[in-house]
Design an enzyme around this catalytic site. Structure first.
Site, PDB file in Angstrom:
ATOM      1  N   ARG A  27     -11.425  -6.036  13.738  1.00 29.20           N
ATOM      2  CA  ARG A  27     -11.049  -7.214  12.956  1.00 29.20           C
ATOM      3  C   ARG A  27     -11.664  -8.503  13.504  1.00 29.20           C
ATOM      4  O   ARG A  27     -11.041  -9.558  13.473  1.00 29.20           O
ATOM      5  CB  ARG A  27      -9.525  -7.369  12.905  1.00 29.20           C
ATOM      6  CG  ARG A  27      -8.817  -6.260  12.148  1.00 29.20           C
ATOM      7  CD  ARG A  27      -8.890  -6.506  10.649  1.00 29.20           C
ATOM      8  NE  ARG A  27      -8.145  -5.503   9.910  1.00 29.20           N
ATOM      9  CZ  ARG A  27      -6.901  -5.664   9.470  1.00 29.20           C
ATOM     10  NH1 ARG A  27      -6.279  -6.792   9.694  1.00 29.20           N
ATOM     11  NH2 ARG A  27      -6.321  -4.708   8.795  1.00 29.20           N
ATOM     12  N   ARG A  31      -8.746 -13.999  10.111  1.00 27.48           N
ATOM     13  CA  ARG A  31      -8.003 -15.263  10.027  1.00 27.48           C
ATOM     14  C   ARG A  31      -7.863 -16.046  11.323  1.00 27.48           C
ATOM     15  O   ARG A  31      -7.477 -17.199  11.293  1.00 27.48           O
ATOM     16  CB  ARG A  31      -6.623 -15.013   9.415  1.00 27.48           C
ATOM     17  CG  ARG A  31      -6.697 -14.777   7.921  1.00 27.48           C
ATOM     18  CD  ARG A  31      -5.370 -14.333   7.372  1.00 27.48           C
ATOM     19  NE  ARG A  31      -5.055 -13.010   7.885  1.00 27.48           N
ATOM     20  CZ  ARG A  31      -4.012 -12.288   7.495  1.00 27.48           C
ATOM     21  NH1 ARG A  31      -3.172 -12.759   6.604  1.00 27.48           N
ATOM     22  NH2 ARG A  31      -3.805 -11.094   7.999  1.00 27.48           N
ATOM     23  N   ARG A  40     -12.863 -17.905   2.943  1.00 28.55           N
ATOM     24  CA  ARG A  40     -11.900 -17.230   2.072  1.00 28.55           C
ATOM     25  C   ARG A  40     -11.358 -18.200   1.029  1.00 28.55           C
ATOM     26  O   ARG A  40     -11.128 -17.818  -0.119  1.00 28.55           O
ATOM     27  CB  ARG A  40     -10.761 -16.630   2.880  1.00 28.55           C
ATOM     28  CG  ARG A  40     -10.009 -15.601   2.066  1.00 28.55           C
ATOM     29  CD  ARG A  40      -8.837 -15.049   2.786  1.00 28.55           C
ATOM     30  NE  ARG A  40      -7.754 -16.005   2.860  1.00 28.55           N
ATOM     31  CZ  ARG A  40      -6.474 -15.690   2.967  1.00 28.55           C
ATOM     32  NH1 ARG A  40      -6.125 -14.429   3.046  1.00 28.55           N
ATOM     33  NH2 ARG A  40      -5.561 -16.604   3.024  1.00 28.55           N
ATOM     34  N   ASP A  77     -12.431  -3.515   3.256  1.00 26.71           N
ATOM     35  CA  ASP A  77     -11.115  -3.013   3.636  1.00 26.71           C
ATOM     36  C   ASP A  77     -11.067  -1.507   3.426  1.00 26.71           C
ATOM     37  O   ASP A  77     -11.857  -0.968   2.641  1.00 26.71           O
ATOM     38  CB  ASP A  77     -10.016  -3.689   2.821  1.00 26.71           C
ATOM     39  CG  ASP A  77      -8.672  -3.537   3.522  1.00 26.71           C
ATOM     40  OD1 ASP A  77      -8.433  -4.264   4.487  1.00 26.71           O
ATOM     41  OD2 ASP A  77      -7.883  -2.655   3.114  1.00 26.71           O
ATOM     42  N   TYR A 154      -0.650   4.624   2.361  1.00 22.65           N
ATOM     43  CA  TYR A 154      -0.551   3.412   1.527  1.00 22.65           C
ATOM     44  C   TYR A 154      -0.376   3.773   0.051  1.00 22.65           C
ATOM     45  O   TYR A 154       0.353   3.109  -0.684  1.00 22.65           O
ATOM     46  CB  TYR A 154      -1.803   2.540   1.707  1.00 22.65           C
ATOM     47  CG  TYR A 154      -1.837   1.834   3.044  1.00 22.65           C
ATOM     48  CD1 TYR A 154      -1.134   0.647   3.244  1.00 22.65           C
ATOM     49  CD2 TYR A 154      -2.554   2.345   4.120  1.00 22.65           C
ATOM     50  CE1 TYR A 154      -1.151  -0.003   4.467  1.00 22.65           C
ATOM     51  CE2 TYR A 154      -2.573   1.707   5.353  1.00 22.65           C
ATOM     52  CZ  TYR A 154      -1.870   0.533   5.519  1.00 22.65           C
ATOM     53  OH  TYR A 154      -1.874  -0.102   6.729  1.00 22.65           O
TER      54      TYR A 154
HETATM   55  O1  CP3 Z   1     -13.790  -7.499  11.031  1.00 21.15           O
HETATM   56  C1  CP3 Z   1     -13.492  -6.341  10.717  1.00 21.15           C
HETATM   57  O2  CP3 Z   1     -12.959  -5.536  11.518  1.00 21.15           O
HETATM   58  C2  CP3 Z   1     -13.898  -5.813   9.343  1.00 21.15           C
HETATM   59  C3  CP3 Z   1     -12.972  -5.934   8.304  1.00 21.15           C
HETATM   60  C4  CP3 Z   1     -11.721  -5.064   8.152  1.00 21.15           C
HETATM   61  C5  CP3 Z   1     -10.618  -5.539   7.422  1.00 21.15           C
HETATM   62  N1  CP3 Z   1      -9.730  -4.522   7.291  1.00 21.15           N
HETATM   63  C6  CP3 Z   1     -10.517  -6.892   6.870  1.00 21.15           C
HETATM   64  C7  CP3 Z   1      -9.203  -7.393   6.458  1.00 21.15           C
HETATM   65  C8  CP3 Z   1     -11.445  -3.748   8.529  1.00 21.15           C
HETATM   66  C9  CP3 Z   1     -12.269  -2.806   9.378  1.00 21.15           C
HETATM   67  C10 CP3 Z   1     -10.165  -3.414   7.961  1.00 21.15           C
HETATM   68  C11 CP3 Z   1      -9.550  -2.080   8.078  1.00 21.15           C
HETATM   69  C12 CP3 Z   1      -8.140  -1.902   7.688  1.00 21.15           C
HETATM   70  N2  CP3 Z   1      -7.479  -2.439   6.611  1.00 21.15           N
HETATM   71  C13 CP3 Z   1      -7.261  -1.001   8.327  1.00 21.15           C
HETATM   72  C14 CP3 Z   1      -7.612  -0.092   9.485  1.00 21.15           C
HETATM   73  C15 CP3 Z   1      -7.652  -0.791  10.777  1.00 21.15           C
HETATM   74  C16 CP3 Z   1      -6.308  -1.288  11.270  1.00 21.15           C
HETATM   75  O3  CP3 Z   1      -6.152  -2.501  11.333  1.00 21.15           O
HETATM   76  O4  CP3 Z   1      -5.461  -0.443  11.563  1.00 21.15           O
HETATM   77  C17 CP3 Z   1      -6.032  -1.074   7.651  1.00 21.15           C
HETATM   78  C18 CP3 Z   1      -4.770  -0.297   8.001  1.00 21.15           C
HETATM   79  C19 CP3 Z   1      -6.183  -1.980   6.545  1.00 21.15           C
HETATM   80  C20 CP3 Z   1      -5.177  -2.312   5.490  1.00 21.15           C
HETATM   81  C21 CP3 Z   1      -4.955  -3.758   5.460  1.00 21.15           C
HETATM   82  N3  CP3 Z   1      -5.810  -4.668   4.878  1.00 21.15           N
HETATM   83  C22 CP3 Z   1      -3.915  -4.478   6.094  1.00 21.15           C
HETATM   84  C23 CP3 Z   1      -2.756  -3.853   6.833  1.00 21.15           C
HETATM   85  C24 CP3 Z   1      -4.185  -5.844   5.894  1.00 21.15           C
HETATM   86  C25 CP3 Z   1      -3.453  -7.014   6.478  1.00 21.15           C
HETATM   87  C26 CP3 Z   1      -2.565  -7.688   5.530  1.00 21.15           C
HETATM   88  C27 CP3 Z   1      -2.176  -9.038   6.084  1.00 21.15           C
HETATM   89  O5  CP3 Z   1      -1.920  -9.910   5.270  1.00 21.15           O
HETATM   90  O6  CP3 Z   1      -2.167  -9.230   7.316  1.00 21.15           O
HETATM   91  C28 CP3 Z   1      -5.357  -5.939   5.133  1.00 21.15           C
HETATM   92  C29 CP3 Z   1      -6.035  -7.164   4.689  1.00 21.15           C
HETATM   93  C30 CP3 Z   1      -7.215  -7.557   5.484  1.00 21.15           C
HETATM   94  N4  CP3 Z   1      -8.255  -6.728   5.755  1.00 21.15           N
HETATM   95  C31 CP3 Z   1      -7.495  -8.839   6.044  1.00 21.15           C
HETATM   96  C32 CP3 Z   1      -8.748  -8.749   6.642  1.00 21.15           C
HETATM   97  C33 CP3 Z   1      -9.538  -9.835   7.309  1.00 21.15           C
HETATM   98  C34 CP3 Z   1      -6.618 -10.071   5.945  1.00 21.15           C
HETATM   99  C35 CP3 Z   1      -6.802 -10.615   4.553  1.00 21.15           C
HETATM  100  C36 CP3 Z   1      -6.746 -12.081   4.490  1.00 21.15           C
HETATM  101  O7  CP3 Z   1      -7.776 -12.742   4.682  1.00 21.15           O
HETATM  102  O8  CP3 Z   1      -5.656 -12.572   4.196  1.00 21.15           O
END
Ligand code: CP3
Length: 355
Positions: A27, A31, A40, A77, A154
């Site tokens: 990640r 944010r 964003r 994602d 999910y």
């Molecule tokens: O920089 C990186 O690592 C690449 C981008 C990336 C994102 N998600 C961006 C993201 C990667 C590799 C993921 C994988 C992901 N997504 C996983 C597996 C890794 C882990 O963290 O266990 C999972 C379980 C998800 C599902 C998911 N997507 C979640 C739980 C969330 C968070 C929700 C939240 O509001 O906190 C997301 C959204 C997400 N994916 C964000 C980002 C940067 C946040 C979105 C935003 O900008 O608000």
């Protein structure tokens, strides 16, 4: 074969010698970076950002402009696949991902198909192509997917979960339905990841965020078996180079031998296992990625450096075969300077291990 200016990350995954230990952060685009929040804002919301190749590339490169990271990871994602299957992904502020049409029964599973990676998911491939172009060969690009089990959690829970009651109910009451879903997901992931490789991803990571909530028997039957199928189906060489595959099961430290036996190149570790023990158990078979607790990044610089030194010492003097990383994603309220301290510490303190 396209030239890479810095290939430490790929070399370490293949246990080849490197000048210092490569590092990236799960990640790393997100944010905690004010420039991410700004981009964003321009895109409107998270999925619009993922669907805009120029902006997705911009945020992928943002952390690399700040820190000397050894790899970029596609900005996207894991939930793109279920979204493309028609489940209707949306994000509610503060609540994480949600689906408007979750999977509830066998008929729901029968209805969904394998998405076309250059159709419904073409925006992901466009982002890969754009990022490869913009990276100019500086560092390799990691493509990724969720594991079938993690995607299924999910899809069946309808979003994030703590107890996993719905999917576990399906697992024990109707195992054939869950297997049908996992099988479709495994086929979808193979096609999706191979399309990412063809579009330019130079390494692959599979995130099994929720495999660790299973019993050992169920982990083998419902998660690992499908990741094994993925490893078997992936393109392993492209553009004259091996495309290494890393499997990451959060809380999967008990199962390293079985994970290594899938034929993956590397195992991602969270912080609940001592990397010294992990190396003793599987270090002759696979490379290891990890494994600092992301919360260490809240500490003062000296404490961060101390933790990096301790993990490097744990991995030991063979040096290669280690990709430094956090054991899970960076927290959104970490000061970006602390991430810089971490990345610099890995490069500096690892040099003596690579003589
Ligand atoms: O920089 C990186 O690592 C690449 C981008 C990336 C994102 N998600 C961006 C993201 C990667 C590799 C993921 C994988 C992901 N997504 C996983 C597996 C890794 C882990 O963290 O266990 C999972 C379980 C998800 C599902 C998911 N997507 C979640 C739980 C969330 C968070 C929700 C939240 O509001 O906190 C997301 C959204 C997400 N994916 C964000 C980002 C940067 C946040 C979105 C935003 O900008 O608000």
């Amino acid at each position: 074969m396209s030239e890479l200016k810095n290939d430490r990350y790929l070399r370490a995954l293949l246990k080849q010698p490197v000048d210092c230990t490569p590092v990236w952060m799960m990640r790393q685009a997100g944010r905690y970076l004010p420039e991410y929040r700004a981009t964003r804002g321009v895109a409107g919301d998270f999925m619009s950002l993922c669907k805009n190749a120029e902006l997705a590339s911009e945020v992928t490169l943002q952390p690399l402009k700040r820190f000397p990271l050894d790899a970029a990871i596609l900005f996207s994602d894991i939930l793109t696949i279920p979204d493309a299957m028609g489940l209707g992904l949306y994000f509610e502020a503060g609540e994480g991902p949600k689906f408007s049409h979750p999977i509830t029964c066998k008929a729901d599973v029968e209805r969904i198909g394998v998405p076309d990676p250059e159709g419904e998911l073409q925006y992901v491939m466009n982002a890969v192509r754009q990022i490869r172009h913009d990276l100019q060969g500086e560092v390799p690009l990691i493509g990724f997917s969720g594991s079938p089990w993690t995607l299924a959690t999910y899809m069946v829970e309808g979003g994030s979960s703590k107890a996993f009651t719905k999917i576990k109910k399906m697992m024990y009451a109707e195992p054939q339905t869950l297997h049908l879903l996992l099988d479709k997901l495994a086929d979808s992931v193979v096609e999706y990841l191979n399309a990412q490789i063809k579009a330019g991803a130079q390494a692959i990571m599979v995130f099994d965020t929720w495999g660790g909530v299973l019993t050992p028997r169920d982990y083998n039957e419902f998660s690992l078996r499908y990741m094994h199928k993925i490893v078997d189906g992936l393109i392993r060489e492209n553009d004259g180079r091996r495309v290494p595959v890393t499997l990451f099961t959060k809380n999967g430290g008990m199962w390293l031998e079985q994970i290594a036996a899938t034929g993956c190149d590397a195992i991602g570790l969270d912080w609940t296992i001592d990397i010294r023990d992990a190396k003793r158990r599987v270090g002759d078979k696979v490379a290891l990625q990890g494994n600092m607790d992301p919360s260490v990044l809240y500490a003062q610089p000296e404490r961060i450096r101390e933790e990096v030194a301790s993990i490097l010492d744990g991995f030991g003097d063979t040096g290669t075969g280690h990709v430094f990383n956090l054991g899970h994603g960076i927290h959104l309220d970490v000061p970006p300077e602390n991430a810089g301290v971490f990345v610099d510490a890995v490069h500096e303190l690892s040099k003596p291990y690579h003589k």
